[in-house]
Design an enzyme around this catalytic site. Sequence first.
Site, PDB file in Angstrom:
ATOM      1  N   ASP A 266      -4.895 -88.740  30.381  1.00  0.00           N
ATOM      2  CA  ASP A 266      -5.297 -87.623  29.526  1.00  0.00           C
ATOM      3  C   ASP A 266      -5.236 -86.338  30.346  1.00  0.00           C
ATOM      4  O   ASP A 266      -5.945 -86.184  31.335  1.00  0.00           O
ATOM      5  CB  ASP A 266      -6.717 -87.861  29.009  1.00  0.00           C
TER       6      ASP A 266
ATOM      7  N   ASP B 248      -0.500 -84.666  25.035  1.00  0.00           N
ATOM      8  CA  ASP B 248      -1.222 -84.632  26.306  1.00  0.00           C
ATOM      9  C   ASP B 248      -1.943 -85.919  26.677  1.00  0.00           C
ATOM     10  O   ASP B 248      -2.728 -85.933  27.628  1.00  0.00           O
ATOM     11  CB  ASP B 248      -2.221 -83.472  26.314  1.00  0.00           C
ATOM     12  N   GLU B 249      -1.698 -86.999  25.973  1.00  0.00           N
ATOM     13  CA  GLU B 249      -2.320 -88.261  26.370  1.00  0.00           C
ATOM     14  C   GLU B 249      -1.480 -89.445  25.916  1.00  0.00           C
ATOM     15  O   GLU B 249      -0.737 -89.372  24.941  1.00  0.00           O
ATOM     16  CB  GLU B 249      -3.748 -88.385  25.831  1.00  0.00           C
TER      17      GLU B 249
END
Length: 358
Positions: free
Chosen positions: A8, A103-104
């Site tokens: 993350d 983003d993860e």
Amino acid sequence: MQKIIHVDMDCFYAAVEMRDFPELRGKPIAVGGRSDRRGVISTCNYEARQFGVRSAMASGYALKLCPDLILVPGRMQVYKEVSNQIRAVFERYTDLIEPLSLDEAYLDVTESSHCKGSATLMAEAIRAEILAETGLTASAGIAPVKFLAKIASDLNKPNGQYVIRPEMIEEFVKTLPLIKIPGVGKVTAKKLADLGLHTCSDIQAYPEPKLVERFGKFGSVLIERSKGIDKRAILPNRERKSVGVETTLAKDIHTLEQCRAVMPQLIQELGARVSRSAKDRAINKQVVKLKFEDFKQTTIEHRSDEISVNLFYQLLEQAMERQHERGIRLLGVSVGLASNSIASEQADVDSSQMDLGF
């Protein structure tokens, strides 16, 4: 035994802006939203969070909490390009990558021979390579199952990682607050709290049939999660088609006014979920769902490219026209998500946490 890493990025959009515009560093900033409109913040940096600013918050309210907050317009194309760089790092370690957003992602490194097969060391190496190649920090969680890896990635933020080894699971979940379980939002957490259920150990002691009766299929999921069980496999190039929130009412309701009273909390939770898990996705429709006392249900939808509170209430009124005097036992709201191009574009560790076996 699986070895799952959840990576993350730390305040991803805001971090990209601070990297590209150094004058923003050390100042409270938020990406998205405008002070003269009812915009919603996508993310903010840690300086802004100290004032109580959060993702999915109305920008006007955020500015009341933090008058010096700098609102930065989003640059989605830039974020996608950086996301592709991060994806390239993941691919050096495994092909089993399940992106959750720009983003993860989940990584299954069970069969990877890198770092002598240690998921802990692989996570450390991945984070170091991301930092070297993008200038951005990432946090990671390592565990034998997906939901625990996701929880672990939040335990040593920012720029850290945490390992939940197989032998740690039983003790770890005992005191785990239910709100920490992915899928348990504020609405569900309140329902659980009303039953005296706050932690996984509370779920373990609660009669399973009652939990399933109250929460349906999700009740079964809660039972598994409370025991540290998550049978879901990594789904490469996974792309969710919708995000929704629904609530099964304690008692049937019958009027439009009663339904309208339930809507604000549902819409607020929906906004938070979209911000958490689909902030990089375009919305293409809004949906309202009603389930009646006879367990039949109806849905009304309308095309929309943003979350409109007024549209949700209009759809509710249309759905209520199908009530035919039946009691309403469930109310839900959701948004449809347009197809994403993420998949097609391809474009300090605590030494006591290290274990070459995991």
